[in-house]
Design an enzyme around this catalytic site. Sequence first.
Site, PDB file in Angstrom:
ATOM      1  CG  HIS A  59      35.934   8.308  30.417  1.00  0.00           C
ATOM      2  ND1 HIS A  59      35.255   8.235  31.617  1.00  0.00           N
ATOM      3  CD2 HIS A  59      34.979   8.258  29.458  1.00  0.00           C
ATOM      4  CE1 HIS A  59      33.956   8.163  31.389  1.00  0.00           C
ATOM      5  NE2 HIS A  59      33.756   8.175  30.078  1.00  0.00           N
ATOM      6  CD  GLU A  60      35.450   8.862  25.614  1.00  0.00           C
ATOM      7  OE1 GLU A  60      34.845   7.837  25.226  1.00  0.00           O
ATOM      8  OE2 GLU A  60      34.866   9.824  26.145  1.00  0.00           O
ATOM      9  CG  HIS A  72      33.452   4.053  27.038  1.00  0.00           C
ATOM     10  ND1 HIS A  72      32.595   3.531  27.980  1.00  0.00           N
ATOM     11  CD2 HIS A  72      33.421   5.406  27.204  1.00  0.00           C
ATOM     12  CE1 HIS A  72      32.064   4.523  28.686  1.00  0.00           C
ATOM     13  NE2 HIS A  72      32.565   5.667  28.240  1.00  0.00           N
TER      14      HIS A  72
END
Length: 295
Positions: free
Chosen positions: A213-214, A217
């Site tokens: 997920h990170e 980004h």
Amino acid sequence: MNVRNAVIAVVGSLTFLAGCGEAPDMSSDDSGTSAEQSAELHRGCATPTPTAEEQAAIQSRFQLDAANKVHAMRTAGSVTIPVYFHVINNGTSISAGNIPDSQITAQINVLNAAYASTPYKFSLVSTDRTTNSKWYTVRQGSRNEQQMKAALRKGGANALNLYTANLGGGLLGWSTFPWDYASNPTMDGVVMLFSSVPGGTATNYNEGDTATHEVGHWVGLWHTFQGGCAAPGDEVSDTPAEASPASGCPSGRDTCAGGGLDPITNFMDYTYDSCMNTFSAGQITRADSMGATYR
């Protein structure tokens, strides 16, 4: 000022802000209380939420490059991302954050499986271990985070620096965006809860998808619920609009009318690791273009 320079001016002004509506803690001490460390875990990543102006400026450059065919879509697995893994601990045990090499290897494997349809593949270059009680309970935007990254970060714009520590407030992680690098290269990277790696003790979040997920980004993706039901949302046409973050692993969730069921299996939502398994084609295209532009 032309469009490209205007965009660069705006994105260059972005600072490393605290996410989820909280102000950054710029104090010199990140002691981290026991109450914070015992807070119930939630996906709640603290990656910054941009203003409408910032999002529009970033998107303008993305669309300009796409229209001008500045970057051809790169093939799956054609871009190797060097990974520098920084283990911040408060002692020698796993429970004190000193995760073993086997879990680090497993984390890299999870990243490569999740990003297999994208241009990106991840190669571990080095692992270092630091015992530091203040860095161990690091808060986003704090002086301790700045000191930690200034001391440990390695590589250039294309290098992924992963920091594991014992984050407070029930948070799992945060990341910088690719357009942040030019104005503040030292802060570039991903910080995540040490127990969220594969085989860790973070219940429902211990299969390694906090990193997935990170890193999403880090390559330029918004949350699927960015902007709620209102356009332009996450700027990706094939992820249905979502009014709010999903949690757990819900079935049939539909929070925005007319766009289809919420993308609860998408890596950029807030569901359990066991529920996440998807990047959309549009997200892959965006991540490729953002990486090519800024990294």
